[in-house]
Design a protein around this motif. Structure first.
Motif, PDB file in Angstrom:
ATOM      1  N   GLY A   1       0.799  -1.219   0.000  1.00  0.00           N
ATOM      2  CA  GLY A   1       0.000   0.000   0.000  1.00  0.00           C
ATOM      3  C   GLY A   1       0.835   1.274   0.000  1.00  0.00           C
ATOM      4  O   GLY A   1       0.554   2.214  -0.752  1.00  0.00           O
ATOM      5  N   ALA A   2       1.890   1.308   0.806  1.00  0.00           N
ATOM      6  CA  ALA A   2       2.725   2.512   0.887  1.00  0.00           C
ATOM      7  C   ALA A   2       3.463   2.751  -0.429  1.00  0.00           C
ATOM      8  O   ALA A   2       3.602   3.895  -0.877  1.00  0.00           O
ATOM      9  CB  ALA A   2       3.721   2.395   2.040  1.00  0.00           C
ATOM     10  N   VAL A   3       3.916   1.673  -1.061  1.00  0.00           N
ATOM     11  CA  VAL A   3       4.626   1.806  -2.340  1.00  0.00           C
ATOM     12  C   VAL A   3       3.667   2.309  -3.408  1.00  0.00           C
ATOM     13  O   VAL A   3       3.981   3.232  -4.166  1.00  0.00           O
ATOM     14  CB  VAL A   3       5.253   0.457  -2.770  1.00  0.00           C
ATOM     15  CG1 VAL A   3       5.830   0.550  -4.171  1.00  0.00           C
ATOM     16  CG2 VAL A   3       6.327   0.032  -1.776  1.00  0.00           C
ATOM     17  N   LYS A   4       2.485   1.722  -3.461  1.00  0.00           N
ATOM     18  CA  LYS A   4       1.488   2.133  -4.456  1.00  0.00           C
ATOM     19  C   LYS A   4       1.071   3.590  -4.254  1.00  0.00           C
ATOM     20  O   LYS A   4       0.934   4.344  -5.216  1.00  0.00           O
ATOM     21  CB  LYS A   4       0.276   1.207  -4.403  1.00  0.00           C
ATOM     22  CG  LYS A   4       0.587  -0.193  -4.892  1.00  0.00           C
ATOM     23  CD  LYS A   4      -0.597  -1.111  -4.729  1.00  0.00           C
ATOM     24  CE  LYS A   4      -0.267  -2.525  -5.166  1.00  0.00           C
ATOM     25  NZ  LYS A   4      -1.385  -3.445  -4.947  1.00  0.00           N
TER      26      LYS A   4
ATOM     27  N   TYR B   1       9.373  -0.017 -10.351  1.00  0.00           N
ATOM     28  CA  TYR B   1       9.539   1.420 -10.112  1.00  0.00           C
ATOM     29  C   TYR B   1      10.332   2.047 -11.254  1.00  0.00           C
ATOM     30  O   TYR B   1       9.970   3.095 -11.787  1.00  0.00           O
ATOM     31  CB  TYR B   1      10.221   1.616  -8.758  1.00  0.00           C
ATOM     32  CG  TYR B   1      10.395   3.044  -8.324  1.00  0.00           C
ATOM     33  CD1 TYR B   1       9.302   3.848  -8.039  1.00  0.00           C
ATOM     34  CD2 TYR B   1      11.666   3.592  -8.177  1.00  0.00           C
ATOM     35  CE1 TYR B   1       9.463   5.166  -7.624  1.00  0.00           C
ATOM     36  CE2 TYR B   1      11.837   4.898  -7.759  1.00  0.00           C
ATOM     37  CZ  TYR B   1      10.738   5.679  -7.483  1.00  0.00           C
ATOM     38  OH  TYR B   1      10.904   6.977  -7.081  1.00  0.00           O
ATOM     39  N   GLY B   2      11.423   1.398 -11.654  1.00  0.00           N
ATOM     40  CA  GLY B   2      12.227   1.898 -12.760  1.00  0.00           C
ATOM     41  C   GLY B   2      11.450   1.953 -14.063  1.00  0.00           C
ATOM     42  O   GLY B   2      11.551   2.925 -14.825  1.00  0.00           O
TER      43      GLY B   2
ATOM     44  N   GLY C   1      15.825   3.350 -16.941  1.00  0.00           N
ATOM     45  CA  GLY C   1      14.887   2.646 -16.079  1.00  0.00           C
ATOM     46  C   GLY C   1      15.320   1.256 -15.667  1.00  0.00           C
ATOM     47  O   GLY C   1      14.627   0.597 -14.909  1.00  0.00           O
ATOM     48  N   ASP C   2      16.459   0.770 -16.171  1.00  0.00           N
ATOM     49  CA  ASP C   2      16.947  -0.540 -15.755  1.00  0.00           C
ATOM     50  C   ASP C   2      17.365  -0.489 -14.292  1.00  0.00           C
ATOM     51  O   ASP C   2      17.563   0.580 -13.728  1.00  0.00           O
ATOM     52  CB  ASP C   2      18.151  -0.964 -16.595  1.00  0.00           C
ATOM     53  CG  ASP C   2      17.794  -1.243 -18.045  1.00  0.00           C
ATOM     54  OD1 ASP C   2      16.593  -1.452 -18.330  1.00  0.00           O
ATOM     55  OD2 ASP C   2      18.704  -1.241 -18.886  1.00  0.00           O
TER      56      ASP C   2
ATOM     57  N   VAL D   1      17.758   2.726 -12.046  1.00  0.00           N
ATOM     58  CA  VAL D   1      17.466   2.595 -10.621  1.00  0.00           C
ATOM     59  C   VAL D   1      18.646   1.859 -10.003  1.00  0.00           C
ATOM     60  O   VAL D   1      18.993   0.761 -10.442  1.00  0.00           O
ATOM     61  CB  VAL D   1      16.160   1.803 -10.383  1.00  0.00           C
ATOM     62  CG1 VAL D   1      15.960   1.526  -8.906  1.00  0.00           C
ATOM     63  CG2 VAL D   1      14.974   2.562 -10.946  1.00  0.00           C
ATOM     64  N   LEU D   2      19.275   2.464  -9.021  1.00  0.00           N
ATOM     65  CA  LEU D   2      20.390   1.835  -8.318  1.00  0.00           C
ATOM     66  C   LEU D   2      19.852   1.194  -7.047  1.00  0.00           C
ATOM     67  O   LEU D   2      19.299   1.881  -6.187  1.00  0.00           O
ATOM     68  CB  LEU D   2      21.475   2.863  -7.981  1.00  0.00           C
ATOM     69  CG  LEU D   2      22.635   2.375  -7.123  1.00  0.00           C
ATOM     70  CD1 LEU D   2      23.378   1.225  -7.797  1.00  0.00           C
ATOM     71  CD2 LEU D   2      23.586   3.526  -6.818  1.00  0.00           C
TER      72      LEU D   2
END
Length: 116
Positions: A6-9, A56-57, A69-70, A102-103
């Motif tokens: 939920g927090a990520v979304k 996310y990326g 975005g990788d 994304v690192l």
């Protein structure tokens, strides 16, 4: 579709709204809101943190906030050198390699000398 998170979304939804708002403000030649794309995904091994980072990326690339975005996976040992100045050199090389990506620093707590 992933269950829970939920927090990520909510964070991604807020980021999408901000990107839309910034695009509209740019069209009107108004200043845009600053945004940090940094996120911390916490959880036990095998809970999907890297999978979420990949998604996310992809989202950031699709809305134009990342050029690639990788996901670039790293550990503290990829950043810490054994000689003076080597840590800075290794960290800068990793940051250069992950530009537009994304690192993910797995086990990042290993970068904190107080944690060991």
């Amino acid at each position: 579709e992933m269950e829970g998170l939920g927090a990520v979304k909510a964070s991604v939804d807020a980021l999408l709204r901000l990107a839309e708002s910034n695009a509209a403000r740019e069209e009107l030649e108004l200043p845009t809101a600053e945004v940090s794309l940094n996120r911390v995904f916490l959880g036990n091994p095998g809970t999907g943190k890297t999978t979420v980072a990949r998604l996310y990326g992809q989202i950031l690339r699709e809305i134009g906030l990342l050029s690639v975005g990788d996901v670039v996976l790293a550990t503290p040992s990829d950043m810490i050198g054994s000689a003076l100045g080597q840590s800075e050199e290794r960290t800068n090389a990793l940051l250069d390699q992950s530009a537009g990506c994304v690192l993910v620093i797995d086990e990042a707590y290993g970068l904190d000398p107080a944690s060991g």
